[in-house]
Design a protein around this motif. Structure first.
Motif, PDB file in Angstrom:
ATOM      1  N   THR A   1       1.037  -1.237   0.075  1.00 11.33           N
ATOM      2  CA  THR A   1      -0.010  -0.002  -0.084  1.00 11.33           C
ATOM      3  C   THR A   1       0.985   1.171   0.085  1.00 11.33           C
ATOM      4  OG1 THR A   1      -0.069   0.359   2.413  1.00 11.33           O
ATOM      5  CG2 THR A   1      -1.858  -1.141   1.330  1.00 11.33           C
ATOM      6  N   VAL A   2       0.237   2.497  -0.486  1.00 14.66           N
ATOM      7  CA  VAL A   2       0.925   3.668  -0.648  1.00 14.66           C
ATOM      8  C   VAL A   2      -0.120   4.494   0.145  1.00 14.66           C
ATOM      9  CG1 VAL A   2       0.386   4.400  -2.882  1.00 14.66           C
ATOM     10  CG2 VAL A   2       2.654   5.442  -1.377  1.00 14.66           C
ATOM     11  N   GLN A   3       0.331   5.545   0.918  1.00 13.56           N
ATOM     12  CA  GLN A   3      -0.480   6.506   1.660  1.00 13.56           C
ATOM     13  C   GLN A   3      -0.304   7.873   1.157  1.00 13.56           C
ATOM     14  OE1 GLN A   3      -0.394   5.964   5.683  1.00 13.56           O
ATOM     15  NE2 GLN A   3      -1.380   3.820   5.748  1.00 13.56           N
ATOM     16  N   PHE A   4      -1.031   8.509   0.543  1.00 12.06           N
ATOM     17  CA  PHE A   4      -0.951  10.028   0.257  1.00 12.06           C
ATOM     18  C   PHE A   4      -1.358  10.709   1.048  1.00 12.06           C
ATOM     19  CE2 PHE A   4      -1.001   7.440  -3.875  1.00 12.06           C
ATOM     20  CZ  PHE A   4       0.165   7.460  -4.019  1.00 12.06           C
ATOM     21  N   ALA A   5      -0.620  11.872   1.912  1.00 14.30           N
ATOM     22  CA  ALA A   5      -1.375  12.604   3.046  1.00 14.30           C
ATOM     23  C   ALA A   5      -2.031  13.794   2.359  1.00 14.30           C
ATOM     24  CB  ALA A   5      -0.217  13.159   3.733  1.00 14.30           C
ATOM     25  N   TYR A   6      -3.051  14.318   2.840  1.00 12.12           N
ATOM     26  CA  TYR A   6      -4.073  15.138   2.370  1.00 12.12           C
ATOM     27  C   TYR A   6      -3.343  16.469   2.635  1.00 12.12           C
ATOM     28  CZ  TYR A   6      -7.986  12.158   3.163  1.00 12.12           C
ATOM     29  OH  TYR A   6      -9.091  11.426   3.103  1.00 12.12           O
ATOM     30  N   ASN A   7      -2.140  16.742   3.423  1.00 14.22           N
ATOM     31  CA  ASN A   7      -1.452  17.979   3.214  1.00 14.22           C
ATOM     32  C   ASN A   7      -0.480  18.186   2.219  1.00 14.22           C
ATOM     33  OD1 ASN A   7       0.212  16.578   4.570  1.00 14.22           O
ATOM     34  ND2 ASN A   7       0.688  17.664   6.403  1.00 14.22           N
ATOM     35  N   LYS A   8      -0.511  17.205   1.289  1.00  9.31           N
ATOM     36  CA  LYS A   8       0.455  17.163   0.286  1.00  9.31           C
ATOM     37  C   LYS A   8       0.093  17.142  -1.164  1.00  9.31           C
ATOM     38  CE  LYS A   8       4.230  15.726   3.309  1.00  9.31           C
ATOM     39  NZ  LYS A   8       5.297  14.797   3.601  1.00  9.31           N
ATOM     40  N   PRO A   9       0.474  17.942  -2.070  1.00 10.66           N
ATOM     41  CA  PRO A   9      -0.208  17.521  -3.581  1.00 10.66           C
ATOM     42  C   PRO A   9      -0.089  15.842  -3.893  1.00 10.66           C
ATOM     43  CG  PRO A   9       1.630  19.392  -3.699  1.00 10.66           C
ATOM     44  CD  PRO A   9       1.421  18.586  -2.241  1.00 10.66           C
ATOM     45  N   LEU A  10      -1.095  15.457  -4.473  1.00 15.77           N
ATOM     46  CA  LEU A  10      -1.096  14.099  -4.825  1.00 15.77           C
ATOM     47  C   LEU A  10      -0.179  14.081  -5.984  1.00 15.77           C
ATOM     48  CD1 LEU A  10      -4.772  13.256  -5.576  1.00 15.77           C
ATOM     49  CD2 LEU A  10      -3.189  12.327  -3.806  1.00 15.77           C
ATOM     50  N   PRO A  11       0.845  13.266  -6.078  1.00 17.88           N
ATOM     51  CA  PRO A  11       1.785  12.958  -7.097  1.00 17.88           C
ATOM     52  C   PRO A  11       1.118  11.745  -8.330  1.00 17.88           C
ATOM     53  CG  PRO A  11       2.047  10.972  -5.273  1.00 17.88           C
ATOM     54  CD  PRO A  11       1.132  11.956  -4.939  1.00 17.88           C
ATOM     55  N   LEU A  12       0.404  12.867  -9.103  1.00 13.93           N
ATOM     56  CA  LEU A  12      -0.324  12.073 -10.153  1.00 13.93           C
ATOM     57  C   LEU A  12       0.416  11.348 -11.310  1.00 13.93           C
ATOM     58  CD1 LEU A  12      -2.985  15.067 -10.904  1.00 13.93           C
ATOM     59  CD2 LEU A  12      -3.189  12.966  -9.328  1.00 13.93           C
ATOM     60  N   ALA A  13       1.788  11.938 -11.495  1.00 12.36           N
ATOM     61  CA  ALA A  13       2.573  11.125 -12.275  1.00 12.36           C
ATOM     62  C   ALA A  13       2.860   9.658 -11.920  1.00 12.36           C
ATOM     63  CB  ALA A  13       3.856  11.904 -12.495  1.00 12.36           C
ATOM     64  N   LEU A  14       3.442   9.717 -10.544  1.00  9.88           N
ATOM     65  CA  LEU A  14       3.668   8.740  -9.877  1.00  9.88           C
ATOM     66  C   LEU A  14       2.464   7.395  -9.948  1.00  9.88           C
ATOM     67  CD1 LEU A  14       5.606   6.562  -7.943  1.00  9.88           C
ATOM     68  CD2 LEU A  14       4.621   7.993  -5.964  1.00  9.88           C
ATOM     69  N   ILE A  15       1.318   8.103  -9.524  1.00  8.45           N
ATOM     70  CA  ILE A  15      -0.005   7.309  -9.429  1.00  8.45           C
ATOM     71  C   ILE A  15      -0.184   6.732 -10.936  1.00  8.45           C
ATOM     72  CG2 ILE A  15      -2.506   7.508  -9.607  1.00  8.45           C
ATOM     73  CD1 ILE A  15      -2.027   9.611  -7.109  1.00  8.45           C
ATOM     74  N   THR A  16       0.134   7.346 -11.964  1.00  5.52           N
ATOM     75  CA  THR A  16      -0.179   6.944 -13.237  1.00  5.52           C
ATOM     76  C   THR A  16       1.109   5.791 -13.612  1.00  5.52           C
ATOM     77  OG1 THR A  16      -0.725   8.965 -14.282  1.00  5.52           O
ATOM     78  CG2 THR A  16       0.203   7.451 -15.882  1.00  5.52           C
ATOM     79  N   ASP A  17       2.407   6.020 -12.961  1.00 10.76           N
ATOM     80  CA  ASP A  17       3.183   4.914 -13.125  1.00 10.76           C
ATOM     81  C   ASP A  17       2.863   3.710 -12.313  1.00 10.76           C
ATOM     82  OD1 ASP A  17       4.858   6.774 -14.587  1.00 10.76           O
ATOM     83  OD2 ASP A  17       6.185   7.050 -12.956  1.00 10.76           O
ATOM     84  N   LEU A  18       2.326   3.836 -11.060  1.00  5.30           N
ATOM     85  CA  LEU A  18       1.856   2.696 -10.359  1.00  5.30           C
ATOM     86  C   LEU A  18       0.755   1.954 -11.232  1.00  5.30           C
ATOM     87  CD1 LEU A  18       1.606   4.502  -6.979  1.00  5.30           C
ATOM     88  CD2 LEU A  18       3.229   2.665  -7.618  1.00  5.30           C
ATOM     89  N   ILE A  19      -0.099   2.851 -11.951  1.00  7.19           N
ATOM     90  CA  ILE A  19      -1.247   2.129 -12.512  1.00  7.19           C
ATOM     91  C   ILE A  19      -0.402   1.267 -13.820  1.00  7.19           C
ATOM     92  CG2 ILE A  19      -3.128   2.484 -14.099  1.00  7.19           C
ATOM     93  CD1 ILE A  19      -3.613   2.737 -10.886  1.00  7.19           C
ATOM     94  N   GLN A  20       0.335   2.046 -14.421  1.00  8.74           N
ATOM     95  CA  GLN A  20       0.801   1.035 -15.722  1.00  8.74           C
ATOM     96  C   GLN A  20       1.768   0.081 -15.216  1.00  8.74           C
ATOM     97  OE1 GLN A  20       1.974   3.061 -19.129  1.00  8.74           O
ATOM     98  NE2 GLN A  20       0.028   3.956 -19.038  1.00  8.74           N
ATOM     99  N   PHE A  21       2.314  -0.016 -14.032  1.00  9.83           N
ATOM    100  CA  PHE A  21       2.919  -0.985 -13.620  1.00  9.83           C
ATOM    101  C   PHE A  21       1.892  -2.093 -13.152  1.00  9.83           C
ATOM    102  CE2 PHE A  21       4.274  -3.821 -10.116  1.00  9.83           C
ATOM    103  CZ  PHE A  21       5.611  -3.997 -10.302  1.00  9.83           C
ATOM    104  N   ARG A  22       0.884  -1.847 -12.771  1.00  6.77           N
ATOM    105  CA  ARG A  22      -0.205  -3.012 -12.313  1.00  6.77           C
ATOM    106  C   ARG A  22      -0.679  -3.387 -13.573  1.00  6.77           C
ATOM    107  NH1 ARG A  22      -1.225  -5.997  -9.323  1.00  6.77           N
ATOM    108  NH2 ARG A  22      -3.363  -5.915  -9.232  1.00  6.77           N
TER     109      ARG A  22
END
Length: 121
Positions: A88-109
């Protein structure tokens, strides 16, 4: 929490700021995996493509994504700044979402589940 009927219903159950973040994650998944099916599983937004692809959920202090390749060397450095466990990975509310990383995670999956990677998501 009662089981939401859809991802729209799930997102609607949160404050506006959280809704915006959840929608950003949803749109990132939709863009990276346009053929994925949306559903609710384990009371969380879930995407399926060649089987289970990813869940995400809002919690008190963060948004979690499941699974995340925490133990994968290719993602170790990129995921290191975020809390989480092996899968799992947790994205804190007080920081911007790392959308490029999220896309990379999806592509990996997608690759991990036998799907086709987009060349230019």
């Amino acid at each position: 929490m009662n089981k939401p009927a859809s991802i729209d219903a799930y997102i609607a159950g949160f404050p506006a700021e959280t809704q915006e973040l959840l929608q950003q994650i949803r749109e990132s998944v939709q863009k990276a995996a346009p053929d994925a099916e949306e559903t609710i599983s384990y009371n969380m937004p879930t995407f399926r493509l060649n089987g289970y692809l990813i869940h995400f959920a809002a919690h008190k202090n963060h948004i979690g994504m499941y699974p995340a390749p925490k133990g994968n060397d290719a993602f170790q450095e990129a995921i290191a700044p975020y809390k989480g466990s092996k899968s799992t990975v947790q994205f804190a509310y007080n920081k911007p979402l790392p959308l490029a990383l999220i896309t990379d995670l999806i592509q990996f999956r997608i690759a991990e589940t036998g799907g086709k990677l987009l060349q230019n998501p």
